[in-house]
Design an enzyme around this catalytic site. Structure first.
Site, PDB file in Angstrom:
ATOM      1  N   ASP A  37       0.790  -1.235   0.000  1.00  0.00           N
ATOM      2  CA  ASP A  37       0.000   0.000   0.000  1.00  0.00           C
ATOM      3  C   ASP A  37       0.820   1.282   0.000  1.00  0.00           C
ATOM      4  O   ASP A  37       0.295   2.367   0.253  1.00  0.00           O
ATOM      5  CB  ASP A  37      -0.979   0.017   1.172  1.00  0.00           C
ATOM      6  CG  ASP A  37      -2.148   0.953   0.923  1.00  0.00           C
ATOM      7  OD1 ASP A  37      -2.632   0.994  -0.229  1.00  0.00           O
ATOM      8  OD2 ASP A  37      -2.557   1.662   1.849  1.00  0.00           O
ATOM      9  N   ASP A  64      -4.144  -5.244  -5.063  1.00  0.00           N
ATOM     10  CA  ASP A  64      -3.324  -4.084  -5.437  1.00  0.00           C
ATOM     11  C   ASP A  64      -1.843  -4.375  -5.652  1.00  0.00           C
ATOM     12  O   ASP A  64      -1.097  -3.490  -6.077  1.00  0.00           O
ATOM     13  CB  ASP A  64      -3.437  -2.945  -4.410  1.00  0.00           C
ATOM     14  CG  ASP A  64      -4.695  -2.115  -4.578  1.00  0.00           C
ATOM     15  OD1 ASP A  64      -5.404  -2.319  -5.579  1.00  0.00           O
ATOM     16  OD2 ASP A  64      -4.964  -1.264  -3.716  1.00  0.00           O
ATOM     17  N   ASP A 110     -12.533   1.848   5.473  1.00  0.00           N
ATOM     18  CA  ASP A 110     -11.401   1.882   4.547  1.00  0.00           C
ATOM     19  C   ASP A 110     -10.193   2.579   5.155  1.00  0.00           C
ATOM     20  O   ASP A 110      -9.078   2.463   4.650  1.00  0.00           O
ATOM     21  CB  ASP A 110     -11.781   2.632   3.266  1.00  0.00           C
ATOM     22  CG  ASP A 110     -12.815   1.875   2.444  1.00  0.00           C
ATOM     23  OD1 ASP A 110     -12.657   0.656   2.278  1.00  0.00           O
ATOM     24  OD2 ASP A 110     -13.778   2.502   1.984  1.00  0.00           O
TER      25      ASP A 110
END
Length: 342
Positions: free
Chosen positions: A128, A166, A317
């Site tokens: 991330d 991701d 989130d």
């Protein structure tokens, strides 16, 4: 700026995931009645019909606990809304703390119920890019050990794994520094190989979402990461793009990687993506969103293996728009999603 975000860390719930996995192992509290159905307990959550949805509904998940608490408090209207979430199979995000124990607990409980465990691995090093969900394994060796533990925890029991949301996307969009690229490709390919060696495990390598860019930019990186060895790829994880747009994106990508099938996260895409506010945080706890199509393998499209709830509806989130830390249950947001979802 295109939207490549949308994945919550789920760090806030990892301790409870470890505890629940251990509890499932020790008590067998999710054993079936011999007919593939869970006994009523707490909120009385049972399984969905297997022919339409083979994935395990956790009868003691966060949403189920919320239902039980609301009913105890006499808040029947709210309880009925949250039950829309509690009654659907949602993915279990495996934490790096005791992953073997967690995975064994979830897969054994699912197997006893005659269902398949839906798991997410989200622990790649340098995850991330330092944002809300930053973290991951300390290095490549730690990640390989993590995957080994997960594989041992699954064993021969049925499982479907969404691999590293991701992780490939951030290699393409410039988020992950170049110095980490070679190792990440090696780790992802190794994870696919390890998990696919299991008897009853399916693996879907994450491939981003319909809003980040063009499939031409990611199909080769997906191949370098081992998608040819996987069962397919996943799209829209933790994001809000419509099912229609996600199918279009997935089909364009599939055509470039040998016709691989894919799964779509429909957990919160009922109203499509949010278009207000700062563009770089539209993915984070957007208002006015809704639950999407309920999970099923009956998608009426041969390239779409399933609609899944990979993101756990009702979990934050990140610390934006008044939300708690990533992965923590946010009752108010869950209620809004459920009410908007019809």
């Amino acid at each position: 700026m295109y939207d490549s975000r949308g994945v919550g860390a789920f760090a806030g719930r990892w301790a409870s995931a470890v505890a629940l996995g251990a509890a499932l192992l020790i008590t067998g509290c999710s054993s079936s009645d011999g007919k593939g159905e869970e006994p009523e307990a707490g909120a009385g959550i049972t399984q969905q019909p297997k022919e339409a949805d083979p994935f395990w509904v956790n009868p003691d998940g966060t949403a189920a606990q919320q239902v039980a608490a609301l009913e105890k408090a006499g808040k029947e209207t709210e309880a009925r809304q949250i039950r829309k979430i509690a009654e659907q199979p949602v993915a279990e995000w495996i934490s790096p703390e005791n992953p073997r124990e967690q995975t064994r607990g979830f897969t054994e409980a699912a197997d006893r119920a005659g269902r398949t465990a839906l798991l997410v691995l989200y622990n790649i090093p340098h995850r991330d890019c330092g944002q809300y969900s930053q973290g991951g394994a300390a290095d490549g060796d730690a990640y390989r050990a993590f995957v080994d533990d997960v594989a041992q925890g699954i064993g021969d029991r049925p499982a479907t794994v969404i691999l590293e949301p991701d992780a490939v996307l951030h290699l393409v969009d410039g988020c992950t520094p170049e110095e980490y690229h070679e190792e990440r490709y090696d780790l992802l390919k190794g994870a696919v190989t390890k998990l696919k060696a299991l008897k009853n495990t399916k693996v879907y390598l994450d491939a981003g979402n319909a809003g980040w860019g063009d499939p031409d930019q990611i199909f080769e990186p997906l191949r370098w990461a081992g998608v040819d060895r996987a069962d397919g790829f996943s799209v829209n994880v933790s994001n809000f793009y419509s099912t229609e747009d996600s199918i279009a994106y997935g089909k364009k990508l599939s055509a470039k990687i040998g016709g691989k099938p894919f799964v779509i996260d429909t957990s919160r895409n009922g109203n499509g993506p949010y278009t207000g506010g700062a563009a770089d945080e539209r993915w984070c706890n957007p208002p006015g969103r809704a639950l999407g199509e309920t999970p099923t393998v009956k998608t009426a499209d041969p390239l779409v293996d399933a609609y899944l709830w990979v993101k756990r509806p009702g979990e934050s989130d990140g610390e934006c728009k008044g939300g708690p830390k990533a992965g923590q249950w946010w009752p108010e947001y869950a209620l809004k999603l459920a009410r908007a979802g019809g």
